[in-house]
Design a protein around this motif. Structure first.
Motif, PDB file in Angstrom:
ATOM      1  N   PHE A  15       0.829  -1.198   0.000  1.00  0.00           N
ATOM      2  CA  PHE A  15       0.000   0.000   0.000  1.00  0.00           C
ATOM      3  C   PHE A  15       0.870   1.258   0.000  1.00  0.00           C
ATOM      4  CE2 PHE A  15      -4.245  -1.659   1.941  1.00  0.00           C
ATOM      5  CZ  PHE A  15      -4.414  -2.442   0.820  1.00  0.00           C
ATOM      6  N   SER A  18       2.747   1.573  -3.528  1.00  0.00           N
ATOM      7  CA  SER A  18       1.828   1.937  -4.607  1.00  0.00           C
ATOM      8  C   SER A  18       1.310   3.357  -4.424  1.00  0.00           C
ATOM      9  CB  SER A  18       0.657   0.959  -4.672  1.00  0.00           C
ATOM     10  OG  SER A  18      -0.109   0.993  -3.472  1.00  0.00           O
ATOM     11  N   ALA A  73      -7.061  -5.698  -6.615  1.00  0.00           N
ATOM     12  CA  ALA A  73      -5.750  -5.153  -6.245  1.00  0.00           C
ATOM     13  C   ALA A  73      -4.705  -5.476  -7.305  1.00  0.00           C
ATOM     14  CB  ALA A  73      -5.318  -5.703  -4.886  1.00  0.00           C
ATOM     15  N   SER A  76      -5.199  -3.141 -10.176  1.00  0.00           N
ATOM     16  CA  SER A  76      -4.680  -1.822  -9.802  1.00  0.00           C
ATOM     17  C   SER A  76      -3.164  -1.793  -9.873  1.00  0.00           C
ATOM     18  CB  SER A  76      -5.152  -1.467  -8.387  1.00  0.00           C
ATOM     19  OG  SER A  76      -4.560  -0.258  -7.940  1.00  0.00           O
ATOM     20  N   GLY A  77      -2.527  -2.853  -9.355  1.00  0.00           N
ATOM     21  CA  GLY A  77      -1.070  -2.886  -9.360  1.00  0.00           C
ATOM     22  C   GLY A  77      -0.481  -3.011 -10.753  1.00  0.00           C
ATOM     23  N   GLY A 107      -5.269   2.769 -12.018  1.00  0.00           N
ATOM     24  CA  GLY A 107      -4.532   2.299 -10.845  1.00  0.00           C
ATOM     25  C   GLY A 107      -4.870   3.091  -9.598  1.00  0.00           C
ATOM     26  N   SER A 111      -6.960   1.791  -6.377  1.00  0.00           N
ATOM     27  CA  SER A 111      -6.142   1.759  -5.162  1.00  0.00           C
ATOM     28  C   SER A 111      -6.932   2.214  -3.944  1.00  0.00           C
ATOM     29  CB  SER A 111      -4.903   2.642  -5.347  1.00  0.00           C
ATOM     30  OG  SER A 111      -4.148   2.697  -4.152  1.00  0.00           O
ATOM     31  N   ARG A 115      -7.734  -0.429  -0.681  1.00  0.00           N
ATOM     32  CA  ARG A 115      -7.217  -0.098   0.653  1.00  0.00           C
ATOM     33  C   ARG A 115      -8.245  -0.402   1.740  1.00  0.00           C
ATOM     34  NH1 ARG A 115      -2.560   2.980   0.915  1.00  0.00           N
ATOM     35  NH2 ARG A 115      -1.699   3.463  -1.142  1.00  0.00           N
TER      36      ARG A 115
END
Length: 204
Positions: A15, A18, A73, A76-77, A107, A111, A115
């Motif tokens: 977290f 990123s 996730a 997003s990554g 992304g 994100s 989270r």
């Protein structure tokens, strides 16, 4: 359960990293696009990041409800390195810049969702608020280290947060003590009232 601390640290680091990448690329979006060959068009192309964030959040809410948070996730990554790769792939400045802005928006938009959803999926609802707080604190500390912030500033920040945690704990203990005393007093009062009522009824 034995892997829980390791998983928590891995989530905290991911977290933080990123988030640092998204912030850094977002802040320097226009200079990056200008250097990629867009020139005066860089601010206009960079504005695509905002709509991309909104659009991907709408897609997630409407179409990706069945997806596991870790899958979201992962998307997003992957969007972040793909956005950077688009600038290095030899594409035309317009296509590369557009892809970069949209992928960075995807992304960043996802994100903010993961989270909240990933900690809930991995660690469960118990202590959810505490876990979010610990992850946020870890992110702030790691981001500060990455920025090269002096250790003295970090220690003072951690000390303030520790004092707040201790203060909250003391307030919670006080509330529980007051609640226990009030509950005990109410039990005694109700028992006495019931006892007097039974006496007033007499033997009949």
């Amino acid at each position: 359960d034995s892997l829980r601390p390791l998983a928590f640290r891995a989530v905290a680091v991911s977290f933080a990293l990123s988030g640092a990448v998204i912030v850094a690329l977002g802040v320097h979006m226009v200079p990056i696009l200008a250097a990629a060959g867009l020139g005066a068009q860089a601010p206009l192309v960079g504005m695509l990041m905002g709509p991309a964030q909104v659009a991907i959040r709408a897609v997630d809410a409407a179409m990706w409800r069945a997806l596991h948070p870790l899958s979201v996730a992962l998307i997003s990554g992957l969007a972040l390195p793909l956005g950077v790769f688009s600038l290095l792939a030899g594409l035309s400045p317009e296509i590369a810049g557009t892809a970069f802005a949209i992928l960075l928006g995807i992304g960043g938009g996802l994100s903010s969702i993961v989270r909240g959803s990933v900690p809930l999926a991995l660690f469960g609802p118990r202590g959810y608020g505490e876990n979010l707080g610990r992850l946020a604190l870890s992110g702030v500390i790691l981001a500060s280290i990455i920025r090269g912030q002096p250790m003295s500033d970090l220690l003072s920040m951690v000390a303030v947060i520790a004092l707040l945690i201790v203060g909250r704990g003391l307030v919670q203990l006080w509330k529980e003590d007051v609640a226990n005393k009030t509950g005990a007093e109410m039990k005694v009062f109700l028992r006495e009232k019931l006892y007097r009522h039974v006496l007033s009824l007499g033997p009949g």
